[in-house]
Design a protein around this motif. Structure first.
Motif, PDB file in Angstrom:
ATOM      1  N   ALA A  20      60.782 -48.972  45.118  1.00 56.95           N
ATOM      2  CA  ALA A  20      61.713 -48.775  44.001  1.00 56.95           C
ATOM      3  C   ALA A  20      63.072 -48.351  44.558  1.00 56.95           C
ATOM      4  O   ALA A  20      63.152 -47.401  45.333  1.00 56.95           O
ATOM      5  CB  ALA A  20      61.180 -47.710  43.050  1.00 56.95           C
ATOM      6  N   ILE A  21      64.127 -49.050  44.162  1.00 58.35           N
ATOM      7  CA  ILE A  21      65.481 -48.717  44.570  1.00 58.35           C
ATOM      8  C   ILE A  21      66.284 -48.309  43.340  1.00 58.35           C
ATOM      9  O   ILE A  21      66.369 -49.063  42.363  1.00 58.35           O
ATOM     10  CB  ILE A  21      66.167 -49.915  45.264  1.00 58.35           C
ATOM     11  CG1 ILE A  21      65.444 -50.267  46.566  1.00 58.35           C
ATOM     12  CG2 ILE A  21      67.645 -49.602  45.532  1.00 58.35           C
ATOM     13  CD1 ILE A  21      65.537 -49.209  47.648  1.00 58.35           C
ATOM     14  N   VAL A  69      61.028 -42.332  38.281  1.00 57.27           N
ATOM     15  CA  VAL A  69      59.947 -41.349  38.144  1.00 57.27           C
ATOM     16  C   VAL A  69      59.013 -41.729  37.002  1.00 57.27           C
ATOM     17  O   VAL A  69      57.784 -41.616  37.125  1.00 57.27           O
ATOM     18  CB  VAL A  69      60.532 -39.938  37.942  1.00 57.27           C
ATOM     19  CG1 VAL A  69      59.423 -38.927  37.679  1.00 57.27           C
ATOM     20  CG2 VAL A  69      61.333 -39.511  39.171  1.00 57.27           C
ATOM     21  N   ASP A  70      59.571 -42.194  35.887  1.00 60.36           N
ATOM     22  CA  ASP A  70      58.736 -42.612  34.759  1.00 60.36           C
ATOM     23  C   ASP A  70      57.777 -43.728  35.159  1.00 60.36           C
ATOM     24  O   ASP A  70      56.647 -43.809  34.664  1.00 60.36           O
ATOM     25  CB  ASP A  70      59.608 -43.094  33.595  1.00 60.36           C
ATOM     26  CG  ASP A  70      60.346 -41.958  32.896  1.00 60.36           C
ATOM     27  OD1 ASP A  70      59.956 -40.788  33.099  1.00 60.36           O
ATOM     28  OD2 ASP A  70      61.320 -42.239  32.181  1.00 60.36           O
ATOM     29  N   ILE A  79      56.663 -46.756  47.262  1.00 64.56           N
ATOM     30  CA  ILE A  79      57.673 -45.916  47.898  1.00 64.56           C
ATOM     31  C   ILE A  79      58.913 -45.930  47.012  1.00 64.56           C
ATOM     32  O   ILE A  79      59.307 -46.979  46.491  1.00 64.56           O
ATOM     33  CB  ILE A  79      58.036 -46.437  49.310  1.00 64.56           C
ATOM     34  CG1 ILE A  79      56.855 -46.283  50.263  1.00 64.56           C
ATOM     35  CG2 ILE A  79      59.267 -45.703  49.857  1.00 64.56           C
ATOM     36  CD1 ILE A  79      56.519 -44.852  50.650  1.00 64.56           C
ATOM     37  N   ALA A  80      59.534 -44.757  46.875  1.00 64.29           N
ATOM     38  CA  ALA A  80      60.772 -44.665  46.103  1.00 64.29           C
ATOM     39  C   ALA A  80      61.690 -43.652  46.777  1.00 64.29           C
ATOM     40  O   ALA A  80      61.327 -43.026  47.788  1.00 64.29           O
ATOM     41  CB  ALA A  80      60.479 -44.266  44.657  1.00 64.29           C
ATOM     42  N   GLN A 199      67.993 -35.429  48.846  1.00 65.28           N
ATOM     43  CA  GLN A 199      67.417 -36.726  48.515  1.00 65.28           C
ATOM     44  C   GLN A 199      66.263 -37.020  49.475  1.00 65.28           C
ATOM     45  O   GLN A 199      66.415 -36.886  50.691  1.00 65.28           O
ATOM     46  CB  GLN A 199      68.470 -37.817  48.626  1.00 65.28           C
ATOM     47  CG  GLN A 199      69.658 -37.622  47.705  1.00 65.28           C
ATOM     48  CD  GLN A 199      69.330 -37.902  46.264  1.00 65.28           C
ATOM     49  OE1 GLN A 199      68.516 -38.780  45.963  1.00 65.28           O
ATOM     50  NE2 GLN A 199      69.960 -37.185  45.357  1.00 65.28           N
ATOM     51  N   ALA A 200      65.134 -37.445  48.929  1.00 61.77           N
ATOM     52  CA  ALA A 200      63.944 -37.661  49.751  1.00 61.77           C
ATOM     53  C   ALA A 200      63.290 -38.995  49.410  1.00 61.77           C
ATOM     54  O   ALA A 200      63.577 -39.612  48.381  1.00 61.77           O
ATOM     55  CB  ALA A 200      62.940 -36.533  49.528  1.00 61.77           C
ATOM     56  N   MET A 201      62.394 -39.431  50.286  1.00 61.31           N
ATOM     57  CA  MET A 201      61.512 -40.542  49.959  1.00 61.31           C
ATOM     58  C   MET A 201      60.362 -39.990  49.136  1.00 61.31           C
ATOM     59  O   MET A 201      60.031 -38.793  49.218  1.00 61.31           O
ATOM     60  CB  MET A 201      61.008 -41.215  51.233  1.00 61.31           C
ATOM     61  CG  MET A 201      62.135 -41.827  52.041  1.00 61.31           C
ATOM     62  SD  MET A 201      61.597 -42.706  53.539  1.00 61.31           S
ATOM     63  CE  MET A 201      60.957 -44.233  52.823  1.00 61.31           C
ATOM     64  N   ALA A 202      59.769 -40.832  48.303  1.00 59.71           N
ATOM     65  CA  ALA A 202      58.751 -40.344  47.384  1.00 59.71           C
ATOM     66  C   ALA A 202      57.572 -41.302  47.297  1.00 59.71           C
ATOM     67  O   ALA A 202      57.692 -42.504  47.571  1.00 59.71           O
ATOM     68  CB  ALA A 202      59.352 -40.152  45.988  1.00 59.71           C
TER      69      ALA A 202
END
Length: 247
Positions: A20-21, A69-70, A79-80, A199-202
């Motif tokens: 997701a970008i 996030v939704d 990965i986001a 800001q992080a990867m999720a």
């Protein structure tokens, strides 16, 4: 580069990694000029991770972090890239941060306001993007202002440009505000910072056990200079690489 076998086994599907970008943060991702492909530090990190996992990235674009996030519970991505916020931890798991960015605010030229600290008083109305990191921060910390929420950063900027009579100011990531409003004399940037955001990867919450592996990936990308080089390549020289995680 470290081998990430566990992430490859659990996140890669048919040779592809769904990513997701978020285009709501112009400091981190954007579309290239004249219909070009995606670019920015988040895209570069996604491609680096896919290479480390021996697969190809499969990008899905979102117009705001709240929408990313939704979608975490809808099995839409693996990965986001999201700002770290405690409320979001119900839905996503984070790596360590790779960069720090600032959120600020903008007013119309005739406004008496000069500093973001003047926003938090009775009767003041601030446009924000729903579930953005600065919305979540202000929801927890603001005492008197009213938050007027739009669906995503672009929508909040458009509402302010359209002369939304409810709003005294609009908030946003500093680079996104600059991209949307530039040096238009009809507006003025307030001094000060609403919040500095890591800001992080999720990962979707069900992959939380892989967060230490994702943190190792991020820390490696910071340590070998990759994050700094890609920020500079994208023209984001003012952004700060997050400090190395210790312990």
């Amino acid at each position: 580069m470290t081998t990430y076998g566990r992430m490859r086994d659990e996140l890669v599907e048919d040779g592809r990694l769904r990513v997701a970008i978020n285009l709501g943060n112009a400091a981190l991702a954007a579309r290239g000029a004249e219909g070009g492909g995606l670019e920015g530090i988040t895209v570069a990190l996604a491609r680096r991770l896919a290479a480390a996992l021996g697969c190809e990235p499969d990008f899905t674009v979102y117009e705001g972090a709240g929408k990313v996030v939704d979608a975490a519970g809808e099995d839409a991505w693996r990965i986001a890239f999201c700002a770290i916020d405690p409320e979001r931890r119900e839905h996503v798991a984070y790596s360590s941060p790779y960069v720090l960015i600032e959120a600020g605010a903008l007013v119309r030229a005739g406004s008496p306001l000069r500093h973001v600290d003047e926003l938090d008083r009775p009767g003041m109305r601030l446009l924000v993007a729903r579930n953005s990191a600065y919305d979540l921060y202000l929801t927890s910390h603001a005492k008197a202002m009213d938050l007027v929420r739009e669906a995503d950063p672009g929508a909040s900027f458009r509402a302010f440009k359209a002369g939304d009579p409810q709003a005294d100011a609009v908030a946003g990531v500093v680079q996104s505000l600059r991209k949307a409003f530039g040096d238009d004399g009809a507006y003025r940037y307030l001094s000060g910072t609403i919040t500095a955001i890591g800001q992080a990867m999720a990962l979707p919450k069900r992959f939380e056990h892989l967060a230490p592996d994702l943190t190792r990936f991020v820390e490696e990308a910071k340590a070998d200079g990759f994050v700094r080089r890609e920020l500079d390549r994208a023209g984001k020289t003012s952004l700060t690489v997050a400090p190395a995680e210790t312990g």
